[in-house]
Design a protein around this motif. Structure first.
Motif, PDB file in Angstrom:
ATOM      1  N   LEU A  32       0.821  -1.208   0.000  1.00 57.64           N
ATOM      2  CA  LEU A  32       0.000   0.000   0.000  1.00 57.64           C
ATOM      3  C   LEU A  32       0.860   1.265   0.000  1.00 57.64           C
ATOM      4  CD1 LEU A  32      -2.823   1.214   0.050  1.00 57.64           C
ATOM      5  CD2 LEU A  32      -2.765   1.063   2.532  1.00 57.64           C
ATOM      6  N   GLN A  33       1.970   1.234   0.726  1.00 58.13           N
ATOM      7  CA  GLN A  33       2.845   2.406   0.744  1.00 58.13           C
ATOM      8  C   GLN A  33       3.409   2.683  -0.641  1.00 58.13           C
ATOM      9  OE1 GLN A  33       3.524   4.543   3.449  1.00 58.13           O
ATOM     10  NE2 GLN A  33       4.267   5.754   1.741  1.00 58.13           N
ATOM     11  N   VAL A  34       3.792   1.636  -1.375  1.00 61.01           N
ATOM     12  CA  VAL A  34       4.274   1.808  -2.745  1.00 61.01           C
ATOM     13  C   VAL A  34       3.175   2.419  -3.607  1.00 61.01           C
ATOM     14  CG1 VAL A  34       4.992   0.546  -4.819  1.00 61.01           C
ATOM     15  CG2 VAL A  34       6.019  -0.003  -2.609  1.00 61.01           C
ATOM     16  N   ALA A  35       1.947   1.944  -3.463  1.00 60.51           N
ATOM     17  CA  ALA A  35       0.827   2.476  -4.241  1.00 60.51           C
ATOM     18  C   ALA A  35       0.560   3.941  -3.897  1.00 60.51           C
ATOM     19  CB  ALA A  35      -0.425   1.634  -4.000  1.00 60.51           C
ATOM     20  N   VAL A  36       0.600   4.286  -2.621  1.00 65.83           N
ATOM     21  CA  VAL A  36       0.354   5.670  -2.190  1.00 65.83           C
ATOM     22  C   VAL A  36       1.422   6.598  -2.766  1.00 65.83           C
ATOM     23  CG1 VAL A  36       0.378   7.212  -0.180  1.00 65.83           C
ATOM     24  CG2 VAL A  36      -0.959   5.107  -0.116  1.00 65.83           C
ATOM     25  N   VAL A  37       2.672   6.168  -2.719  1.00 68.04           N
ATOM     26  CA  VAL A  37       3.759   6.998  -3.253  1.00 68.04           C
ATOM     27  C   VAL A  37       3.632   7.145  -4.766  1.00 68.04           C
ATOM     28  CG1 VAL A  37       6.256   7.093  -3.601  1.00 68.04           C
ATOM     29  CG2 VAL A  37       5.340   6.529  -1.348  1.00 68.04           C
TER      30      VAL A  37
END
Length: 158
Positions: free
Chosen positions: A30-35
């Motif tokens: 999710l952090q990769v997607a948010v970034v």
């Protein structure tokens, strides 16, 4: 009977371990997607809050597994140069003197804290944030119960 109780405690600890590992993996993805979305000019406040919430889930559920398997980070000032029997005694005494009252207080006060949050259906302070923040607050007494189960497992082994 003791063996069955230890078996059931072990299943709960394993389940908490799986939840923690899943939360870590989901948080990273999710952090990769948010970034990536932020780089494209799209902000996801709920995604950012979910990353933090998944981190809390990982820590609060994984702690019991780490304690049960003696994988906690600690500084052994008192037991560094002691025999194995003395180290076990210090570990058991420390668990009973410090961890047990801590966990019981967390269950006692954490339950009221979570229930108060549930009664008002507490959500995010942000308009587009995550609803249902009270679900995270229920992890506090669950964390303490997990620690108590892990301590019970360790005391049965000794």
């Amino acid at each position: 009977m003791e063996r069955e109780t230890a078996f059931h405690s072990g299943l709960v600890i394993k389940a908490l371990h799986v939840v923690a590992a899943s939360a870590i993996i989901a948080s990273c993805l999710l952090q990769v997607a948010v970034v990536a979305l932020r780089a494209a000019g799209i902000g996801l406040l709920w995604g950012q809050e979910l990353v933090v919430a998944l981190g809390a889930v990982a820590i609060l559920t994984g702690s019991a597994s780490a304690f049960a398997h003696d994988r906690l980070v600690r500084i052994d000032v008192l037991s560094a140069s002691r025999s194995l029997g003395t180290k076990r005694w210090i570990d058991c005494a420390g668990s009973q003197l410090f961890m047990l009252p801590f966990a019981l207080c967390l269950v006692w006060f954490g339950w009221d804290y979570a229930m108060d949050s549930w009664r008002i259906s507490e959500g995010s302070a942000e308009v587009s944030g995550l609803p249902g923040r009270f679900t995270l607050k229920f992890l506090i007494p669950l964390f303490a119960i997990g620690l108590l189960l892990a301590a019970f497992m360790r005391w049965q082994k000794r």
